[in-house]
Design an enzyme around this catalytic site. Structure first.
Site: not given
Ligand code: F6P
Length: 544
Positions: A205, A211, A270-271, A356, A387, A507
């Site tokens: 987003k 990452e 995002g979620r 979240e 199990h 972060k």
């Molecule tokens: O670190 C949490 C977060 O901001 C989530 O809410 C989001 O889904 C994820 O990181 C990834 O964010 P982006 O889509 O901006 O890379």
């Protein structure tokens, strides 16, 4: 903001708590033969039997009163109409607009949202068709056969979960999902792939997530190295990279052609974004028509949520039961146990959606909450969990309310195994609710100390969710059900379910630590003694 705990509805539930804690499901079922019928509701294609919960008529009506007093309906209308209910980020919350049919209309902040959504869906469909048919060629003329979605959190968990859930609908393309910044994730994914046949979707987003950007950069190097100079750098990126993002500037700077960018909007969290352009991997896998059906499923549940009375409203019912357990009976965790291998990633997906969203301790007005908020969500597919950890659920000292999810008609039935799976599902709910008394154990010929070991206390609450069939449409319904459940709980708790400030601190600190790990000369460290020692140990031990 006055706290919900001060309302008469909350106080009433507090008064009823001892009755709930001491409730015997055996006695309730014996007293009211129609209990299962009374506590079963349907929404879209999903049936929810919530009769095996620790409620009676009084508790149930007090819970429904709490929803009414919390103005759940009013806040839902505010969300659906695009009011800026995400106050800490001053944003509308409109994931529901992503699944409105093309002929619907919704103008928010002067923008025709439905037209924007369908314009993007149209572009996504055209590109998905081209890639699926083989008309889209890679830089060296090969057909694309592998899609690698690079994203994390909401830009990974949703597409990955649904891709697995709808494996049966997948055609020729194979999707891979790389999320972890651990280079092993990318390495293990790429080692099976041929760059000439691989398309990367950079799903982010913000297009700033550390990452994802690190993984996207590695993927670009791998592609350029693998294709060789002849392919041409720009052509290679243009033919093998797409971006799913709201950040046009970041995407362009990375080198992805804006033509290959599929956008969405700041009003999609995002979620809550699997049904936006973030679902592109899914559309590539199952095709635009099935993806449209997936969106229609969300919309089915949106309509149910908007129109069904509180006591028959699936998301509201599940939210209220969760409040009952979290706030009154003090149960800290909630398990999600899908009896469907296709739904294996559903618990992980719900961890982000729920935790979240509602893992908060500050109310909308900035004051601290006076009550517990989101539970710890966890789970695994049944029967595997049986199990492993079900021992604790049956006989442990913690009570773990659980959602048991079953699919009536299987996509594949090998050797009649589906009936075995479903028998286990129903048996678990029965055993958890009614247990086995000491007398029953003795009647089976057991005596002495073993009687207690073999006794099951029962009264372990479960929801039973049954879906007729796992299709794009019902998967969409299932996701929207949980989205709205989380929304209702957030509304009652008075928290903002749409921000996530709690992920920022880590972060920020990591950004400061990176150069301390990589500097040639030992840096001066001014963290606490533990963090300093860990960094020093790493620097001494790390082989480069
Ligand atoms: O670190 C949490 C977060 O901001 C989530 O809410 C989001 O889904 C994820 O990181 C990834 O964010 P982006 O889509 O901006 O890379």
């Amino acid at each position: 903001m006055s706290d919900v705990t001060n309302t008469s509805e909350w106080q009433r539930l507090a008064e009823l708590t001892p009755a709930g804690a001491g409730l015997s499901l055996r006695a309730e079922f014996a007293a009211v033969p129609s209990r299962a019928e009374q506590f079963t509701v349907r929404g879209a294609d999903i049936m929810l039997d919530f009769s095996k919960n620790l409620i009676n008529d009084d508790i149930w009506s007090a819970l429904v009163d709490l929803a009414a007093a919390s103005k759940v309906g009013e806040r839902a209308s505010a969300m659906f109409s695009g009011e800026h209910i995400n106050t800490t980020e001053d944003r509308a919350v409109l994931h529901t607009a992503l699944r409105l049919p093309a002929d619907a209309s919704l103008t928010v902040d002067g923008q025709d949202v439905v037209a924007d959504v369908h314009e993007t869906l149209g572009r996504m469909s055209r590109v998905a068709d081209a890639v699926r048919s083989g008309a889209w060629k890679g830089a060296t003329g090969s057909q694309i056969r592998h899609i690698v979605n690079i994203g994390i959190g909401g830009s990974d968990l949703g597409p990955l979960m649904v891709y697995r859930a709808l494996s049966d609908y997948r055609e020729d393309l194979t999707c891979h999902f790389v999320s972890n910044v651990d280079p092993t994730h990318m390495h293990e994914t790429l080692r099976q792939l041929d760059p000439a046949e691989t398309m990367f979707l950079v799903a982010s987003k913000t297009f700033t997530t550390q990452e994802t950007m690190a993984n996207a950069n590695s993927a670009r190097s791998w592609l350029l190295d693998g294709l060789g100079a002849d392919a041409g750098r720009e052509t290679a990126v243009a033919k093998h990279f797409m971006a799913l993002s709201t950040n046009l500037e970041g995407v362009t700077e990375f080198g992805i052609d804006p033509e290959n960018m599929f956008g969405f909007w700041d009003w999609v969290g995002g979620r809550y974004s699997v049904d936006s352009a973030i679902g592109m991997s899914l559309m590539l896998a199952i095709g635009p028509d099935e993806f449209a059906d997936f969106l229609a499923g969300f919309h089915d549940m949106d309509e149910h949520f908007r129109s069904a009375p509180l006591e028959q409203n699936l998301p509201v019912v599940m939210a209220l039961l969760g409040i009952w357990y979290r706030n009154f009976l003090d149960f800290e965790t909630h398990a999600v146990l899908p009896y469907s291998q296709y739904l294996e990633r559903f618990p992980a997906y719900l961890q982000q959606l729920d935790m979240e969203s509602n893992g908060k301790s500050t109310k909308l007005d900035g004051t601290p909450v006076d009550h517990e908020t989101g539970p710890i969500i966890w789970g695994e597919p049944g029967t595997n969990g049986q199990h492993a950890f079900y021992q604790l659920i049956h006989q442990g000292t913690s009570v773990v309310p659980a959602d048991l999810i079953g699919v009536v008609n299987p996509a594949n039935d090998v050797g009649g195994q589906h009936d075995l799976l479903m028998a286990n599902l129903f048996a678990q709910a029965e055993a958890l609710a009614f247990g086995k008394t000491g007398e029953e154990v003795e009647a089976a010929g057991i005596s002495g100390v073993l009687v207690n070991h073999k006794t099951f206390g029962g009264n372990r609450p479960t929801n039973m969710l049954l879906v007729d069939e796992l299709t794009p449409r019902t998967v969409g319904q299932l996701i929207a059900l949980y989205e709205h459940k989380v929304f209702v709980q957030g509304t009652i708790w008075g928290v903002n379910s749409f921000d996530q400030w709690g992920v920022e601190l880590g972060k920020e600190l990591a950004r400061g630590i990176v150069p301390e790990l990589t500097a040639d000369d030992a840096p001066e460290l001014d963290h606490d003694s533990s963090t300093n020692a860990l960094i020093t140990h790493y620097r001494h031990t790390r082989r480069r």
